[in-house]
Structures are given as structure tokens and as C-alpha cells.
Motif scaffolding. Structure first.
Motif, PDB file in Angstrom:
ATOM      1  N   LEU A  12      28.052  -9.056   4.141  1.00  0.00           N
ATOM      2  CA  LEU A  12      27.908 -10.475   3.889  1.00  0.00           C
ATOM      3  C   LEU A  12      26.828 -10.764   2.861  1.00  0.00           C
ATOM      4  CD1 LEU A  12      28.373 -11.751   7.539  1.00  0.00           C
ATOM      5  CD2 LEU A  12      30.064 -11.611   5.715  1.00  0.00           C
ATOM      6  N   SER A  13      25.626 -11.192   3.257  1.00  0.00           N
ATOM      7  CA  SER A  13      24.724 -11.700   2.234  1.00  0.00           C
ATOM      8  C   SER A  13      23.357 -11.074   2.260  1.00  0.00           C
ATOM      9  CB  SER A  13      24.545 -13.213   2.407  1.00  0.00           C
ATOM     10  OG  SER A  13      23.698 -13.458   3.505  1.00  0.00           O
ATOM     11  N   LYS A 246      33.040  -7.544  -3.599  1.00  0.00           N
ATOM     12  CA  LYS A 246      33.821  -8.037  -2.461  1.00  0.00           C
ATOM     13  C   LYS A 246      32.905  -8.473  -1.316  1.00  0.00           C
ATOM     14  CE  LYS A 246      37.881  -6.860   0.321  1.00  0.00           C
ATOM     15  NZ  LYS A 246      38.907  -5.821   0.597  1.00  0.00           N
ATOM     16  N   ALA A 247      31.855  -7.696  -1.098  1.00  0.00           N
ATOM     17  CA  ALA A 247      30.892  -8.052  -0.060  1.00  0.00           C
ATOM     18  C   ALA A 247      30.184  -9.353  -0.397  1.00  0.00           C
ATOM     19  CB  ALA A 247      29.883  -6.931   0.120  1.00  0.00           C
ATOM     20  N   LYS A 249      31.348 -11.872  -2.134  1.00  0.00           N
ATOM     21  CA  LYS A 249      32.246 -13.016  -1.983  1.00  0.00           C
ATOM     22  C   LYS A 249      32.368 -13.456  -0.530  1.00  0.00           C
ATOM     23  CE  LYS A 249      35.079 -12.083  -6.073  1.00  0.00           C
ATOM     24  NZ  LYS A 249      36.435 -11.726  -6.581  1.00  0.00           N
ATOM     25  N   LYS A 250      32.131 -12.536   0.401  1.00  0.00           N
ATOM     26  CA  LYS A 250      32.236 -12.875   1.825  1.00  0.00           C
ATOM     27  C   LYS A 250      31.004 -13.610   2.340  1.00  0.00           C
ATOM     28  CE  LYS A 250      35.402  -9.214   3.274  1.00  0.00           C
ATOM     29  NZ  LYS A 250      35.615  -8.095   4.227  1.00  0.00           N
ATOM     30  N   ASN A 251      29.973 -13.685   1.538  1.00  0.00           N
ATOM     31  CA  ASN A 251      28.722 -14.296   1.980  1.00  0.00           C
ATOM     32  C   ASN A 251      28.548 -15.656   1.313  1.00  0.00           C
ATOM     33  OD1 ASN A 251      26.241 -14.327   3.381  1.00  0.00           O
ATOM     34  ND2 ASN A 251      25.185 -13.718   1.521  1.00  0.00           N
ATOM     35  N   GLY A 334      31.354  -5.818  10.745  1.00  0.00           N
ATOM     36  CA  GLY A 334      32.085  -4.963   9.836  1.00  0.00           C
ATOM     37  C   GLY A 334      32.561  -3.695  10.505  1.00  0.00           C
TER      38      GLY A 334
END
Length: 337
Positions: A12-13, A246-247, A249-251, A334
Motif C-alpha cells: 500500500l503506502s 502497482k503497489a 496505485k493501491k495506496n 497482502g
């Protein structure tokens, strides 16, 4: 050189990283043998993880006479700078990496030689005269510096051995003396290599793992800052980059939720044995958790387990050191990959 990257789970972030968020790793290597044209390194099995480094060697004396040699393990140099604290596994011990060695399965007791330097000058005698430990980061050194006669303390400040550090400890501003010298440490022992026989030497220690509190080279949806240097040093490729994007963008804040771990292994310091090459070389890198991402340079690397990657070679001559970048999940979510 073949670029090898394994990606695991995405995350995530994270927040942007500034200079004071970073802790430097101490590059550490293996054994050094006093030069010998009689003793060959038949094999080396090197295992590296964030928790431990183990190295198993087989040395062989191919002559008809016993060979006496000195074997050494250079510990990484330590700079006693309070503003640049490196990653040290044991902050209170001269054996700050927890180094251990066995010879043919029997625990050895190597000698430890330590010297302190300032501006390249050996100042060990000054410290011994004042009963100040050479290891700069332990509580014992700080306590000894507090007891220095004022004239000695003033002299050491002028010579760059120590510096004054003023801060508020909660009860008001106080000034103390802190180390500013360099420590060089080497474990060594004498070893006999019998004629026409193999000797198994194994050692282990806990590595110095540097890092940052997030991904220092990716922020606001872009690779930036020191990324060019990272890409070269760790052989980062498109697969690794895509995993980070990709990680991110999920955050919600657009940053991957990882923090960095870095391990540096000095592979190029040996070679004092017959031929200079390693007969059979095996490297195993363990990323520690299936969810972590790992990138390092190597040839013909293959995955041999959920967290382990292996490289083998014959008649191997080390030309490059090993730098490993681990991106570790900073949350519990995850799945592995």
C-alpha cells in the motif's frame, strides 16, 4: 552481468524519505588467508539473509608439506560520528557482529586486534593510557570520556578524537564528550593446513542491515532522486519497477508501502589462495518473507524456495561485491509471490 529480480506481494503506502531517515549498512565480507600458492579454495558456500550470514569453506593443501598460515576476518570499520550512526547488530560489544568460527567442526577462539584512528593516525595508545575503550558506540566509552581530565579532553577535542555534544536531556542543556574516532577491528588466528588434506572452515555473523523508513527512490508516482544509482547497484529491472508502481496505485497517497533493507557483502577481498579462483561457489540469498521484494546482481540465479534464490559457479573468481536490496512490507496485508 545478468540482472535478476524476484517480486513478491504488492503493498500500500509510505511517506517520503529524508536524509535523517536513513541508516547506513556496514559492508562486511569473508575470510582472508595469508598468501599461499599451496592452499586452494576448493569450495565456498555463502548464505546471506537479514538475520545471518554463514560461510562454509573447504580449503585444500595440494602439496606434500604442511602449510602454516594466518587466517583473518576483517570487521567493518566504524566511524564514531554521532550524526551518522550505522546499523550495528550489537551496540555494546567489541564483537558487534557476533562473529563465530569453527575449524573442522570445532569452535575456534580467534584473537581480536583493534586500533583507533583519527585523521589516519593511530591513537590507540592515547586511549589505553586513559582507560577509554576503543569501541566507540558502547556505554563504556561514553562513561570513560566523562571521566577524562579536562586538559586531556581539551587536547582530544583539538585533535579531532572527540567532539562536544550539547543537548537537552529533559533537565536542561548539557554538554558531553562523544567519540569521533575510527575503529578498525580484525579477528585472526593461526591455522595449519595438513599436506594433501582438506580443512573445513565455517563462520557466521549477524549482518549490518541498513535501510530507510520507506522507499527512498520512489515518491508521488515516480522514480526519482537516487534511483539511477540504485538501478545500477542492485540490477533493478522492469519487473521490479512494475511491482512498485502497482503497489503505489493501491495506496491513497500514491506511494508503495514498503521500507528498505540493504545488505552489502564484500566478496572481492579474498584470492590469496592458489590460483585465486574458487573451485565451486554457491550463493544463497534469503529475502526472509515471501511478501518481500528483493533485487541483486547475479548470473544464472534461480528460485529454490519461497524465500531463497541460488547462484552457483565453478572456477569462480569474484570480480564484484554483492549488494542486496530488500523491500519489506510495512503492513500486515497482502500475500506472497
Amino acid at each position: 552481468m545478468f540482472r535478476y529480480v524476484l517480486t513478491a506481494a504488492l503493498a500500500l503506502s509510505a511517506t517520503p524519505v529524508f536524509a535523517n531517515d536513513s541508516i547506513a549498512e556496514l559492508g562486511t565480507g569473508g575470510l582472508i588467508l595469508s598468501r599461499s600458492d599451496a592452499v586452494a579454495m576448493e569450495s565456498e558456500d555463502l548464505y546471506i539473509s537479514p538475520e545471518k550470514v554463514t560461510v562454509d569453506y573447504v580449503f585444500r593443501n595440494n602439496t606434500d608439506k604442511d602449510v602454516d598460515a594466518i587466517v583473518a576476518f576483517p570487521m567493518p570499520d566504524i566511524e564514531g560520528d554521532p550524526n551518522e550512526m550505522p546499523a550495528i547488530p550489537d551496540g555494546q560489544s567489541d564483537n558487534f557482529l557476533g562473529f563465530e568460527v569453527t575449524i573442522d567442526g570445532v569452535a575456534a577462539k580467534p584473537q581480536l586486534e583493534q586500533k583507533a584512528f583519527a585523521l589516519g593516525i593511530d591513537i590507540s595508545a592515547d586511549f589505553k593510557a586513559q582507560n577509554v575503550p576503543l569501541y566507540p558506540f558502547g556505554d563504556a566509552a561514553r562513561a570513560a570520556l566523562a571521566k577524562l581530565p579536562q586538559a586531556v579532553a581539551d587536547d582530544w577535542v583539538d585533535r579531532g578524537l572527540i567532539i562536544e555534544d550539547t543537548s537537552d536531556d529533559g533537565s536542561g542543556m548539557k554538554t558531553v564528550y562523544v567519540p569521533f574516532w575510527q575503529l578498525r577491528s580484525t579477528y585472526w588466528w593461526r591455522s595449519t593446513f595438513p599436506a594433501n588434506k582438506a580443512v573445513h572452515v565455517a563462520h557466521r555473523y549477524k549482518p549490518s542491515v541498513g535501510g530507510t523508513s520507506s522507499v527512498s527512490f520512489f515518491y508521488d508516482g515516480q522514480f526519482q532522486g537516487q534511483y539511477a544509482a540504485y538501478k545500477t547497484r542492485y540490477c533493478i529491472d522492469g519487473t521490479f519497477e512494475n511491482a512498485i508502481r502497482k503497489a503505489a496505485k493501491k495506496n491513497p497517497d500514491g506511494n508503495p508501502k514498503y521500507f528498505e533493507n540493504r545488505i552489502a557483502y564484500i566478496l572481492t577481498t579474498g584470492g590469496n589462495w592458489a590460483t585465486g579462483a574458487i573451485g565451486k561457489f554457491k550463493l544463497t540469498v534469503d529475502k526472509g518473507d515471501p511478501k518481500n521484494l528483493v533485487s541483486f546482481c547475479g548470473e544464472n540465479v534461480r528460485k529454490v524456495g519461497p524465500t531463497r534464490f541460488e547462484m552457483t559457479a565453478e572456477n569462480f573468481y569474484p570480480e564484484h561485491d554483492i549488494d542486496i536490496l530488500l523491500l519489506v512490507r510495512s503492513d500486515d496485508g497482502g500475500s506472497g509471490g
